[in-house]
Design a protein around this motif. Structure first.
Motif, PDB file in Angstrom:
ATOM      1  N   UNK A   1       5.071   6.541  -4.075  1.00 56.04           N
ATOM      2  CA  UNK A   1       4.306   6.282  -2.850  1.00 56.04           C
ATOM      3  C   UNK A   1       5.005   5.211  -2.037  1.00 56.04           C
ATOM      4  N   UNK A   2       4.585   5.126  -0.787  1.00 54.51           N
ATOM      5  CA  UNK A   2       5.164   4.079   0.053  1.00 54.51           C
ATOM      6  C   UNK A   2       4.152   3.588   1.073  1.00 54.51           C
ATOM      7  N   UNK A   3       4.462   2.395   1.599  1.00 54.43           N
ATOM      8  CA  UNK A   3       3.754   1.869   2.773  1.00 54.43           C
ATOM      9  C   UNK A   3       4.829   1.398   3.746  1.00 54.43           C
ATOM     10  N   UNK A   4       4.668   1.720   5.007  1.00 53.30           N
ATOM     11  CA  UNK A   4       5.619   1.275   6.028  1.00 53.30           C
ATOM     12  C   UNK A   4       4.868   0.691   7.203  1.00 53.30           C
ATOM     13  N   UNK A   5       5.298  -0.485   7.632  1.00 54.78           N
ATOM     14  CA  UNK A   5       4.744  -1.037   8.872  1.00 54.78           C
ATOM     15  C   UNK A   5       5.845  -1.850   9.552  1.00 54.78           C
ATOM     16  N   UNK A   6       6.012  -1.657  10.807  1.00 58.56           N
ATOM     17  CA  UNK A   6       6.965  -2.438  11.593  1.00 58.56           C
ATOM     18  C   UNK A   6       8.382  -2.283  11.075  1.00 58.56           C
ATOM     19  N   UNK A   7       9.128  -3.353  11.174  1.00 61.02           N
ATOM     20  CA  UNK A   7      10.530  -3.337  10.784  1.00 61.02           C
ATOM     21  C   UNK A   7      10.794  -4.617   9.997  1.00 61.02           C
ATOM     22  N   UNK A   8      10.956  -4.472   8.709  1.00 60.71           N
ATOM     23  CA  UNK A   8      11.076  -5.672   7.868  1.00 60.71           C
ATOM     24  C   UNK A   8      12.302  -6.505   8.230  1.00 60.71           C
ATOM     25  N   UNK A   9      13.404  -5.840   8.585  1.00 60.08           N
ATOM     26  CA  UNK A   9      14.620  -6.602   8.899  1.00 60.08           C
ATOM     27  C   UNK A   9      14.388  -7.509  10.105  1.00 60.08           C
ATOM     28  N   UNK A  10      13.702  -6.955  11.097  1.00 63.64           N
ATOM     29  CA  UNK A  10      13.403  -7.766  12.276  1.00 63.64           C
ATOM     30  C   UNK A  10      12.516  -8.950  11.880  1.00 63.64           C
ATOM     31  N   UNK A  11      11.593  -8.711  10.978  1.00 63.03           N
ATOM     32  CA  UNK A  11      10.709  -9.786  10.514  1.00 63.03           C
ATOM     33  C   UNK A  11      11.486 -10.890   9.810  1.00 63.03           C
ATOM     34  N   UNK A  12      12.476 -10.511   9.022  1.00 67.46           N
ATOM     35  CA  UNK A  12      13.276 -11.540   8.340  1.00 67.46           C
ATOM     36  C   UNK A  12      14.052 -12.377   9.347  1.00 67.46           C
ATOM     37  N   UNK A  13      14.492 -11.746  10.451  1.00 69.80           N
ATOM     38  CA  UNK A  13      15.219 -12.491  11.483  1.00 69.80           C
ATOM     39  C   UNK A  13      14.325 -13.563  12.109  1.00 69.80           C
TER      40      UNK A  13
ATOM     41  N   UNK B   1       5.290  -6.846   9.153  1.00 70.21           N
ATOM     42  CA  UNK B   1       6.341  -5.898   8.773  1.00 70.21           C
ATOM     43  C   UNK B   1       6.320  -5.721   7.262  1.00 70.21           C
ATOM     44  N   UNK B   2       6.107  -4.502   6.820  1.00 67.98           N
ATOM     45  CA  UNK B   2       5.946  -4.263   5.375  1.00 67.98           C
ATOM     46  C   UNK B   2       6.684  -3.006   4.953  1.00 67.98           C
ATOM     47  N   UNK B   3       7.379  -3.121   3.826  1.00 70.64           N
ATOM     48  CA  UNK B   3       7.917  -1.931   3.164  1.00 70.64           C
ATOM     49  C   UNK B   3       7.536  -2.035   1.703  1.00 70.64           C
ATOM     50  N   UNK B   4       6.864  -1.035   1.210  1.00 71.79           N
ATOM     51  CA  UNK B   4       6.555  -1.001  -0.222  1.00 71.79           C
ATOM     52  C   UNK B   4       6.904   0.375  -0.756  1.00 71.79           C
TER      53      UNK B   4
ATOM     54  N   UNK C   1       0.904  10.464   3.235  1.00 73.79           N
ATOM     55  CA  UNK C   1       1.947  10.078   2.277  1.00 73.79           C
ATOM     56  C   UNK C   1       3.325   9.982   2.923  1.00 73.79           C
ATOM     57  N   UNK C   2       3.550  10.770   3.959  1.00 72.79           N
ATOM     58  CA  UNK C   2       4.880  10.776   4.571  1.00 72.79           C
ATOM     59  C   UNK C   2       5.175   9.488   5.331  1.00 72.79           C
ATOM     60  N   UNK C   3       4.164   8.956   6.015  1.00 74.05           N
ATOM     61  CA  UNK C   3       4.423   7.739   6.778  1.00 74.05           C
ATOM     62  C   UNK C   3       3.882   6.484   6.098  1.00 74.05           C
ATOM     63  N   UNK C   4       3.159   6.679   4.985  1.00 72.44           N
ATOM     64  CA  UNK C   4       2.657   5.523   4.254  1.00 72.44           C
ATOM     65  C   UNK C   4       1.627   4.729   5.031  1.00 72.44           C
ATOM     66  N   UNK C   5       0.677   5.426   5.599  1.00 69.44           N
ATOM     67  CA  UNK C   5      -0.376   4.764   6.382  1.00 69.44           C
ATOM     68  C   UNK C   5      -1.701   5.485   6.187  1.00 69.44           C
ATOM     69  N   UNK C   6      -2.779   4.769   6.483  1.00 66.57           N
ATOM     70  CA  UNK C   6      -4.074   5.443   6.478  1.00 66.57           C
ATOM     71  C   UNK C   6      -5.230   4.503   6.232  1.00 66.57           C
ATOM     72  N   UNK C   7      -6.435   5.032   6.442  1.00 66.20           N
ATOM     73  CA  UNK C   7      -7.659   4.302   6.111  1.00 66.20           C
ATOM     74  C   UNK C   7      -7.952   4.608   4.641  1.00 66.20           C
TER      75      UNK C   7
END
Lengths: 161, 766
Positions: B158-170, B338-341, B610-616
């Protein structure tokens, strides 16, 4: 062989090396005494023999039978959970366990209650630390023990009344 | 957000309705059952974690004293494999064994000892294979496949995606990374697995047993027998503890007993020894986790990367659910833009793993909440202040895109209450941080926070039913599609019905789950029992009231405002005219009316892509905070947890005393997870098969515990009630790890944090 359990004499026919737990559960059909580990570390099979807590899985039945020369009065007296209260009247410890929420799945409960009885018979007003230590031989996975400690304290009060 | 509910003091004070039989030893657990002609069956377990079975010779065993029957994989009349999500679980090993607890044959005899003697005579010829024991290489090239019918050894991901983690680290001033690992945990229900199967004269089969989901057991048994569901009846006996562990393993044991009972035409009992139970039953998944976060100058989380790898053993069980939940909840109750799991569960030849109280969150919360303290220190902030800057707030949108606007987001409230009770502010600055205090001990205090989706969420199908069956004299039979696990479900359900109908609870008899009587209410897991069962009970009560209305009109007059059911009476809200409940019931009966209703509950809409890793992911959430105060003895590394405080937002506590019992039990189970518990495998073989070597907390380990119930009634719950069982068990691991850190100055990132590990870290002599 004869056994004195809960004030009654039972005649049984079995291997003298049988565990008391097997005999209580399978021969006497007193199933309130539970089998949790069978190696004497979980306390679910706790019974009282002459007032002392014993793990029935580690006691050979031959150790507690009524000897040939022994009379009824000096034979080892075994108490199981079924012998604690008569009919509908609950023992104060049983009442306190219910009142304090000390029962969840209930599998450890008979052993816990008999351990409590052994403690309170010797020490009618135990402090929390003494209670905590007294229950070390009895495992419980549901309650976290705290409401059991509270029940023992309540039972002490009920008994002294 | 205030929901009206009966505030009946008597109901809140109700004692367990099954307590008397439990304190008198009369409650019947499966092993207490005995039937005429009953025989006893025992399993023969594998000798290898991975091997081909070349031959099984049962001829000598069959002629052994007292043997009734012996079954191997070839004797399974239906499907050889069963399973709730993926049917990969062999009822009896066929051609190959995949872990040491795999059953290769089952022997039934007149007595257990005769069955064991015969089992010793079974000759199994194995061709050992290299076992896959390290989940990290389970899917590497060259690693053999666990199941031929599966594409590879990845069971689910499974995955979760939000925003752009690399940009967040910057945008971050600090970046923190840490690696965490947890151990296999044994549920340690005090009652080992047990069941009795009976072949009925009409060709059906009845199985009595201790399981927490009788309907899943029915599916397994029916599938193994090749029977339709209606031909299999499962009756739940008193259950000696569940904690998530009474599903797949007991279900296959029941299937074996049923096969034997139908062949022998005699009742067959299977009761496991503790060693058999620990060898074969599924455990809590050990997790390997990596957390990375970027934090801005002002202490706000900017990015988070989370990787979770779970060892599933050879069989799926509910692994996908167990890794999905911590994936969804990967950030903890914190706003992270920004999250990637990514998470995955993989097949290995270790002991199978499945549901255990928390469903993957005790592991993930241990990592996440240890990590949050590490982050706070890195940016030079107090762990409470750091959390407060990042906590979820009312109406925010989480990392999965869910707006938290339909319930009270109470993470600050629970945290404030728990920390006030343990006196965090005055005690935290006094932590030893490696320098023993005057008393010679190292003192520490720590806490952890979590949020948790209620019930199954978007990966499950949430519905349940209840049957209220009112007898002509006003007494009531109640059945609910979820089951008593020892947690007090019967009492909670009967309390809700008593409250709704305004009657004494003593009038209600709760019927233990019988799969031939009530529809499948889904598993009694995910802390969903009170919510789904309670809502179904309320619906059934409302249907009864509606049925009674025409008769009530006749008896006490029409009422636009309806009728009040309270204190054993029914009252016309307008005229005040009353009639006793029993008289009204009798009048309904006289009018040929069956006061019998099927109440239904269907969970509010949830979603997961499941494809985009988002939902309620879940329809509502609960919030919790646990804190503890402990000492470490620098001479031996031993930890003594002195005090523990837990504040849990529960919506509404139907029974505060029983709710507190859940909290105390959850804290102690969390304490074992943190400090002592670990199922140790050596070449796939479990080394600690009983409670002398697998150490769960004893009374002497119990801290002084305080339970704080925070009530913000939820629109989705019965009387506003939500969840409690699991959240109580997901927080203590990190709270203890954090407290040990502030005591010793050493950070432990693997559980259990044993005395030896501590001693080694603080430089003591082992």
């Amino acid at each position: 062989m004869k056994l004195n359990v809960n004030g009654k004499i039972y005649s049984i026919d079995c291997d003298p090396d049988s565990s008391l737990l097997d005999v209580i559960r399978e021969k006497l059909r007193l199933t309130g005494t539970k089998r949790g580990c069978d190696i004497g570390v979980c306390g679910t099979c706790t019974v009282l023999i002459d007032g002392e807590t014993k793990r029935a899985c580690k006691v050979k039945v031959s150790e507690v039978v009524i000897g040939k020369s022994a009379t009824f009065t000096d034979s080892p007296k075994i108490l199981t959970i079924e012998g604690l209260s008569d009919g509908d009247d609950l023992h104060p410890i049983q009442r306190a366990f219910i009142e304090c929420g000390a029962v969840q799945c209930g599998f450890c409960t008979p052993g816990m209650i008999l351990t409590a009885k052994a403690l309170l018979d010797k020490n009618p007003k135990p402090i929390r630390e003494e209670i905590r230590k007294s229950f070390t031989p009895n495992l419980c996975r549901c309650t976290g023990y705290q409401q059991i400690f509270e029940a023992v304290e309540m039972a002490a009060k009920l008994i002294s009344k | 957000m205030r929901i009206p509910h009966p505030k009946d003091w008597e109901i809140a004070m109700t004692k367990r309705i099954d307590a008397v039989e439990k304190v008198t030893g009369k409650a019947i657990y499966a092993d207490d059952l005995k039937f005429d002609g009953m025989c006893y069956a025992v399993p023969l377990h594998s000798k290898y974690p991975s091997a081909e079975i070349e031959d099984i010779d049962i001829s000598a065993a069959l002629t052994s004293d007292g043997v009734v029957d012996i079954i191997t994989a070839n004797d399974i009349p239906g499907s050889p494999r069963v399973g709730g999500l993926i049917p990969d679980h062999y009822v009896i090993a066929k051609d190959r064994v995949r872990f040491m607890g795999e059953v290769v044959a089952v022997v039934a005899a007149e007595s257990r000892s005769q069955a064991y003697s015969a089992a010793d005579l079974i000759k199994v010829k194995y061709k050992p294979l290299d076992p896959v024991l390290d989940p990290r290489i389970a899917d590497s090239k060259g690693t053999p496949k666990m199941h031929d019918f599966r594409k590879n050894n990845i069971l689910s991901s499974f995955k979760v995606r939000r925003g752009n983690v690399e940009r967040g680290y910057k945008n971050s001033a600090d970046i923190v990374e840490e690696h965490f690992e947890t151990s296999f945990i044994e549920h340690s229900y005090m009652e080992p697995e047990s069941c009795v199967a009976i072949a009925n004269p009409d060709g059906t089969v009845t199985v009595y047993g201790g399981m927490q989901h009788p309907f899943s057991t029915r599916r397994y048994v029916a599938r193994a027998l090749g029977f339709e569901l209606a031909r299999v009846q499962i009756i739940q006996t008193t259950l000696g503890g569940g904690f998530g562990g009474r599903d797949d393993t007991i279900a296959v044991i029941c299937a074996r007993a049923a096969i034997l009972a139908l062949r022998a035409k005699r009742p067959v009992k299977i009761t496991y020894s503790r060693e058999e139970s620990i060898r074969e039953s599924y455990k809590r998944h050990p997790f390997i986790m990596d957390y990375k976060a970027g934090i801005s100058k002002d202490g706000k989380l900017q990015s988070m990367d989370v990787d979770i790898l779970a060892d599933a053993g050879p069989y799926c069980a509910v692994t996908p659910f167990v890794i999905w939940r911590p994936t969804v909840q990967c950030t903890g109750p914190y706003i992270v833009p920004n999250v990637r799991c990514d998470s995955k569960g993989v097949y290995t030849n270790n002991t199978p793993t499945g549901a255990m109280r928390g469903f993957g969150t005790p592991q993930q919360v241990f990592a996440c909440e240890s990590f949050i303290d590490i982050c706070a220190e890195k940016v030079g902030m107090d762990p409470l202040e750091f959390r407060k800057r990042n906590f979820f707030r009312q109406n925010i949108t989480t990392h999965t895109g869910q707006k938290l606007d339909n319930h009270e987001v109470s993470i600050r409230e629970v945290t404030d209450k728990a920390l006030a009770a343990i006196k965090w502010k005055t005690k935290f600055p006094k932590c030893s941080r490696g320098k023993p205090a005057k008393d010679g001990f190292l003192h520490g205090i720590g806490f952890a926070c979590s949020y948790r989706g209620v019930s199954l969420g978007a990966e499950g199908n949430d519905f349940c039913s209840a049957i209220t069956n009112i007898q002509p004299d006003g007494s009531i039979l109640l059945e609910v599609g979820v089951s008593e696990n020892g947690q007090g479900l019967k009492t909670a359900m009967a309390s809700i019905l008593a409250g709704e109908l305004g009657i004494r609870i003593e009038k209600i008899r709760f019927i233990d789950t019988d799969t031939s009587s009530i529809p499948d209410g889904g598993p009694t897991v995910a802390s969903r029992g009170t919510l789904v069962g309670g809502n179904a009970v309320i619906d059934s009560a409302n249907k009864i009231k509606k049925m009674m209305t025409p008769v009530l009109k006749h008896l006490i007059g029409a009422s636009k405002g309806g009728y009040i059911f309270a204190k054993g009476k029914i009252k016309n809200r307008e005229s005040g005219k009353t009639i006793s409940f029993d008289d009204a019931v009798a009048a309904c009966h006289a009018k040929k009316m069956y006061l019998h209703s099927l109440g239904l509950f269907s969970g509010p809409k949830v979603s997961w892509d499941e494809d985009v890793g988002k939902g309620n992911a879940y329809f509502t959430y609960v919030y919790g905070c646990q804190a503890c105060e402990l000492t470490v003895d620098p001479s031996n590394g031993k930890v003594r947890v002195e005090k523990a405080v837990a504040a849990h937002e529960v919506g509404k506590a139907i029974n505060p005393q029983m709710a507190a019992g859940q909290i105390f039990g959850g804290i102690m189970m969390g304490l074992g997870f943190a400090l002592t518990e670990s199922i140790v495998h050596k070449n796939g073989e479990i080394q600690n098969l009983n409670f002398n070597s697998y150490r769960i907390p004893r009374s002497i380990d119990a801290p002084e515990m305080t339970a704080i119930l925070v009530e913000n009634p939820d629109p989705a719950g019965p009387w506003g009630a939500k969840s409690l069982g699991e959240p109580t068990n997901e927080l203590m691991g990190a709270a203890i790890a954090n407290a040990i850190y502030y005591a010793t100055g050493k950070r432990f990132t693997k559980t259990p944090i044993t005395a030896q590990e501590i001693l080694r870290a603080i430089g003591g002599k082992i």
